[in-house]
Design an enzyme around this catalytic site. Structure first.
Site, short mmCIF file in Angstrom:
data_model
loop_
_atom_site.label_atom_id
_atom_site.label_comp_id
_atom_site.label_asym_id
_atom_site.label_seq_id
_atom_site.Cartn_x
_atom_site.Cartn_y
_atom_site.Cartn_z
N TYR A 52 0.70 -1.33 0.15
CA TYR A 52 0.03 -0.05 -0.12
C TYR A 52 0.69 1.40 0.05
O TYR A 52 0.35 2.26 -0.17
CB TYR A 52 -0.96 0.27 1.18
CG TYR A 52 -1.88 -1.20 1.29
CD1 TYR A 52 -2.18 -2.16 0.24
CD2 TYR A 52 -2.69 -1.14 2.61
CE1 TYR A 52 -2.99 -3.06 0.59
CE2 TYR A 52 -3.60 -2.36 2.69
CZ TYR A 52 -3.51 -3.37 1.58
OH TYR A 52 -4.46 -4.46 1.96
N HIS A 110 0.57 -11.93 2.01
CA HIS A 110 -0.37 -11.16 1.18
C HIS A 110 -1.20 -12.03 0.18
O HIS A 110 -2.49 -11.88 0.16
CB HIS A 110 0.00 -9.83 0.57
CG HIS A 110 -0.89 -8.98 0.33
ND1 HIS A 110 -0.56 -7.34 0.41
CD2 HIS A 110 -2.20 -8.82 -0.03
CE1 HIS A 110 -1.62 -6.83 0.09
NE2 HIS A 110 -2.60 -7.52 0.00
#
Ligand code: NAP
Length: 275
Positions: A52, A110
């Site tokens: 991010y 992830h």
């Protein structure tokens, strides 16, 4: 005391069941402000990821907020390109530094994609855990076959599987699997990135409770035992989602939402294990 101050997110194995998502909250000053606003409102769970690009900004929001570190549940994720054994160690430590904390409450893989290799990746996570840098190990976007394999490799439990979950993607099979194996299910995109707002059944339940569609979606996830991490940027959305904790759905509401036939996945990259 305002209604807001009375609200508390229930805990799932020590993890607050409502958290703040931060994907695409990328402008640093804005991200810092969103995190600080949420923490000062009562949120005690923040979700970020290496990918991010905002771990430093999230860390500043945590530092600025008048909340003790031990009261906060902080999670980040190792990106798919960093999943080779030594890269997990290096980038996991770098995440801890960027977030400016002593340790993470939860570190996720992830995606089971890219450089993911169950043994290499998970033994590195286990090393970070054994060093005390990571309290719990999680995975994200894992299917049952990946969860079976991860549980074989790890000496510590898989704490959570973070997957897309909302009324248009209820993930019933995965919820049954995680219930059976004592793994927490964390639901990402819990508002289906805005798609739940136009669904008539959700609008009906929202009208009945004088609530927003976002609140109904979050209350439905809570009913299902799923931890939700809605992303919100400004104070109005952050507050609307927080106040979902005051919305109690009855059996009829849950049944109505369960009956929605529309099915939609919002996050569907080519490297998703289901593709
Ligand atoms: P989401 O939370 O379902 O939806 C976020 C969108 O809804 C934003 O556009 C937000 O706008 C808006 N919104 C939020 N609260 C609202 C409200 N009360 N009323 C109206 N609109 C509202 O989508 P998401 O960001 O995809 O998912 C949430 C979090 O899950 C992410 O931020 C990330 O932390 C995590 N995630 C993880 C993965 C993974 O692979 N593990 C994938 C996707 C997401 P504003 O920003 O303008 O408030």
């Amino acid at each position: 005391m305002s209604q807001n101050e009375e609200l508390r997110a229930p805990l799932a194995s020590g993890m607050p069941m409502l958290g703040l998502g931060t994907w695409q909250n990328k402008e640093p000053a804005q991200c810092t402000e969103s995190v600080q606003t949420a923490l000062e409102m009562g949120y005690r769970h923040v979700d970020t990821a290496q990918a991010y690009g905002n771990e430093e900004a999230v860390g500043r929001g945590i530092a600025n907020a008048d909340v003790d570190r031990e009261d906060l549940f902080l999670a980040t994720k190792v990106w798919k390109d960093n999943l080779a054994h030594d890269d997990v160690l290096e980038t996991g430590r770098a995440s801890v530094e960027r977030l400016d904390v002593d340790a993470l409450d939860l570190l996720y893989v992830h995606w089971p994609s890219g450089e993911y290799d169950a043994t290499g990746t998970l033994t590195a996570l286990q090393e970070l855990h054994d060093e005390g840098l990571v309290e719990r190990i999680g995975v994200s976007n894992f299917e049952p076959r990946h969860l079976d394999e991860a549980q074989e490799v790890l000496d510590v439990p898989v704490f959570a599987n973070q997957v897309e979950c909302h009324p248009l993607l209820p993930q019933q099979k995965l919820r049954e699997y995680t219930d059976e194996h004592d793994i927490e299910l964390v639901g990402y995109s819990p508002l289906a990135r805005g798609e739940v707002f136009g669904v008539p059944e959700i609008q009906d339940v929202a009208d009945k409770h004088d609530a927003s569609e976002a609140q109904v979606s979050l209350a439905w996830l809570r009913e299902k035992g799923v931890t939700a991490i809605p992303k919100a940027t400004g104070e109005e959305h952050i507050r609307d989602n927080w106040e979902s904790l005051g919305v109690e759905l009855d059996d009829e509401d849950v049944e109505k939402i369960d009956g929605i036939s529309r099915r939609e996945r919002q996050v569907d990259p080519s490297f998703g294990p289901w593709n």
